[in-house]
Every structure is written in C-alpha cells, then in structure tokens.
Design a protein around this motif. Sequence first.
Motif, PDB file in Angstrom:
ATOM      1  N   ILE A   1      -3.265   2.586  -3.179  1.00 15.91           N
ATOM      2  CA  ILE A   1      -2.721   3.915  -2.892  1.00 15.91           C
ATOM      3  C   ILE A   1      -3.568   4.545  -1.807  1.00 15.91           C
ATOM      4  CG2 ILE A   1      -2.213   6.208  -3.824  1.00 15.91           C
ATOM      5  CD1 ILE A   1      -1.783   4.934  -6.536  1.00 15.91           C
ATOM      6  N   ASP A   2      -2.944   4.838  -0.685  1.00 11.32           N
ATOM      7  CA  ASP A   2      -3.653   5.375   0.488  1.00 11.32           C
ATOM      8  C   ASP A   2      -4.813   4.463   0.881  1.00 11.32           C
ATOM      9  OD1 ASP A   2      -1.965   7.559   0.809  1.00 11.32           O
ATOM     10  OD2 ASP A   2      -3.128   8.807  -0.565  1.00 11.32           O
TER      11      ASP A   2
ATOM     12  N   ASP B   1       0.863  -1.183   0.000  1.00  7.00           N
ATOM     13  CA  ASP B   1       0.000   0.000   0.000  1.00  7.00           C
ATOM     14  C   ASP B   1       0.896   1.228   0.000  1.00  7.00           C
ATOM     15  OD1 ASP B   1      -2.351   1.682   0.317  1.00  7.00           O
ATOM     16  OD2 ASP B   1      -1.682   1.954   2.397  1.00  7.00           O
TER      17      ASP B   1
ATOM     18  N   LYS C   1      -8.476  13.043   1.163  1.00  4.65           N
ATOM     19  CA  LYS C   1      -9.231  12.153   2.028  1.00  4.65           C
ATOM     20  C   LYS C   1     -10.282  11.409   1.219  1.00  4.65           C
ATOM     21  CE  LYS C   1     -11.250  10.359   5.703  1.00  4.65           C
ATOM     22  NZ  LYS C   1     -10.672   9.218   6.414  1.00  4.65           N
TER      23      LYS C   1
ATOM     24  N   SER D   1      -2.322  14.636  -0.692  1.00  4.90           N
ATOM     25  CA  SER D   1      -3.192  13.655  -0.058  1.00  4.90           C
ATOM     26  C   SER D   1      -4.633  14.134  -0.099  1.00  4.90           C
ATOM     27  CB  SER D   1      -2.768  13.402   1.392  1.00  4.90           C
ATOM     28  OG  SER D   1      -1.463  12.858   1.437  1.00  4.90           O
TER      29      SER D   1
ATOM     30  N   GLN E   1      -6.637   2.574  -0.944  1.00  7.11           N
ATOM     31  CA  GLN E   1      -7.680   2.404  -1.940  1.00  7.11           C
ATOM     32  C   GLN E   1      -7.166   1.578  -3.121  1.00  7.11           C
ATOM     33  OE1 GLN E   1     -10.969   3.531  -1.612  1.00  7.11           O
ATOM     34  NE2 GLN E   1     -10.250   3.876   0.466  1.00  7.11           N
TER      35      GLN E   1
ATOM     36  N   ASP F   1       1.479   4.716   0.892  1.00  7.75           N
ATOM     37  CA  ASP F   1       0.998   5.796   1.751  1.00  7.75           C
ATOM     38  C   ASP F   1       1.639   7.085   1.246  1.00  7.75           C
ATOM     39  OD1 ASP F   1       0.350   7.607   3.716  1.00  7.75           O
ATOM     40  OD2 ASP F   1       0.886   6.326   5.399  1.00  7.75           O
ATOM     41  N   THR F   2       0.867   7.889   0.531  1.00  9.49           N
ATOM     42  CA  THR F   2       1.441   9.071  -0.113  1.00  9.49           C
ATOM     43  C   THR F   2       1.999  10.073   0.886  1.00  9.49           C
ATOM     44  OG1 THR F   2      -0.752  10.116  -0.198  1.00  9.49           O
ATOM     45  CG2 THR F   2      -0.049   8.851  -2.126  1.00  9.49           C
ATOM     46  N   SER F   3       1.493  10.064   2.124  1.00  7.56           N
ATOM     47  CA  SER F   3       1.986  11.010   3.124  1.00  7.56           C
ATOM     48  C   SER F   3       3.392  10.650   3.594  1.00  7.56           C
ATOM     49  CB  SER F   3       1.032  11.069   4.323  1.00  7.56           C
ATOM     50  OG  SER F   3       1.011   9.832   5.011  1.00  7.56           O
TER      51      SER F   3
END
Length: 376
Positions: A131-132, A54, A293, A291, A134, A56-58
């Motif tokens: 991605i994040d 996964d 939500k 990012s 999803q 996590d873009t953050s």
Amino acid sequence: MDPAWLAAAVFLLLWQCAGCTRAGKEWTYAGAVGQSEWSEFFPECGGFSQSPIDVDTSRTLHDPSLAPVQPLGYGQYGHEPFTLSNNGHTVEMPLPSWMGVAGLPWQYSAVQLHLHWGNGIGVATGSEHTIDGQGASAELHVVHYNSELFANMSQAKTQGNGLAVLGVLIEAGSETNHAYAQIFNYLGRIRYAGQRVAIPAFDVQTLLPRDLSRYFRYNGSLTTPPCYQSVLWTVFAEKVKISHYQLLKLETVLYSSRSTAPTEPIPMQDNYRATQPLNHRPVLSSFIPVSVKIYTDGEISAIVIGSLCGCIGLAVIVWFVVKTIRSTSSWDVLPSVRPPPQSRTKDVAKNLKQDMALKTTSDLGKKEEAAPQPEP
C-alpha cells in the motif's frame, strides 16, 4: 498412411506432450522456473490483470456502495479438527464448505487459507500486496469460489468472477497474537513438504482485522501459477499484528523440500510474488483514504539532523542579537547628566568658610554699633 500425415501426427503428439510437460513443470519463487519464468510455462502469468499489486491510495476510486465484508459461518467450526499442511510452497488449511463471505456481488463459499512471508531480514518484507509502496511482514489469503454460478472450485478458478480472495496484511509487533498461534504452534509438525497435521478447530474470523469496512477492491489473478485471472480481490486497509517471535517461527521452521530429499532441506522463505503492473485497472476503496507520507530511514535521519542544525543556528542568532542589544543599550552609551560626586571633606570646608565669613560680618556690625558717636 501418407508420410505427410504421419509426420503431422507425430508433430502434433510431440507438441501435446511438450505442452503437458510445461504445464506440469514444478515452479518455484526463485531459481529454476522462478517468477521471471512463470509466464513461459504458465501463459496466464504474463496476462494484463495479474496480482498482487501496489495500491496507490491517491489513485483509488471511492465507491460508497461497497458494503462491509461479512464472513459467514467462520465461527461455526464445530468439533471437527482442521487440517494444516505443507504443500511445498506455503502452509495451507482447507476450510469447510459452509463457510463463506457476503457483501460481494455474488455468494462465495470458502475453500482454503494460506500465508506468504519473507526471510527474516526485513520486517516489512513478505507480503504480496503493498500500500503506497509499503509492504508488511506477511500476508494471509482466504480463498473462496463463486458458489452462486459454479458447482466447485475447479469450475470457478478459470472463469471470470469465479474466485474471491480476502487479503490481510500482517505486521510484526511486541504482543503475541493468540488467533494466529492456533496455526503457528503446529508448524513444527509439518516442517517438510507433504506433511500434514490435524489441529483443533477455531474461529477463523479472529484471523481477520477488526475493521472489515475499510478495504480496497480490484480484479486480478491468483498469485501463484497458473495465475488464473479470475479473482475479485479484497485487501483490507487495517493490518493484523503478530509478535516478532511468531514471525520468526513462520520464517524459519518450514522447508519446501521433502524429508526424503537426498540434499540439504531448502528453507521455505520469500514465498511471495512481486507486485505486478496495474495496466489501468481501477482500484476501488470503500472509504476515502488519507495519504500519509512514509519516510525512509535516510529521510528520517536527514530530517532529524536538519532540525538539530536549525535549532543550533537559531540559538546562535538569538545569542548574537541579545549580545548586540546589551552592548548598545542606552544606559551604556548616553552621557551621564548627574554631576560628579564631590568629596565630603571639601563640602565641610566650604560650609566652615561660609560660616566664618558670616560671623566676621556680624562682629563688624556689632562693633560699629558700639563705637561712641562724636559730639557736635
């Protein structure tokens, strides 16, 4: 021969045969030798650099030196047809060796492409990478080997930096994707494992997103056994869209069993691996991700209901305030400073009385003037 040496030799032979049996064990995505058991039969599947993951873009690290991916020879397919096959796990299409990809640390030559998908229940379930948190409906992998360091795929697949895979997330939409139709239109001819069909060659680059400059990169593994940890992954940020009908065809046409199998054919579905622990591996991004939500259906419902309740409550408050202001306004509570209106009849009578009084006084004055004065 010493009995001890004989026993040791027999034990070694049995151990080797057991290892061969385990290594040659047919794996599946679920059931016998499913994902949870891969590491038992294929040790590298339990390694610390497994794929998919996964993203996590953050937590990704922006690397401005990452250049756009440059497909080489993808459009130079010539007149020779491609071969599409059902290998029992996915639909696969070998690629000619003159195709490759630049923009990576080494020169890589194309080997094959294949797909992963779900079962038709969830349109955002079927991709391997997320991605994040999803996922997408499906995922395309274009596999390459490091032709700068190794002679062929067999040598490269077990070595570090030996492979490079392009990952394309696919989502369902309303419009037909004509590039993917060049594959999906022939799935009915390879329904069973082991079947293959020749299809017209086409521009492979049309299967990729238009924006090849925005992607995530990390070191990982093959997503199927033996899960060699030799892959430099490039996962594009932009998704490709296919129609719902095309997705349904991909999810329902193929079988993972052979046509000669004595049992009922097994649908080829959910052929994607669950995301694996990142284990502190760095994930680079060629751009600065923003990012966003992503709300679940329950969260969206709660937001809508809360907004409606808020609007209704605000309307009630406004109505109450307006009503209060009207009930306490100055023109309703201040005493009137105007005298009460008098009857018109009373005014006429009063004026008539005043006129008669004046006339009487005038007549008396005239009589006094006309009366004779006594003589002295």
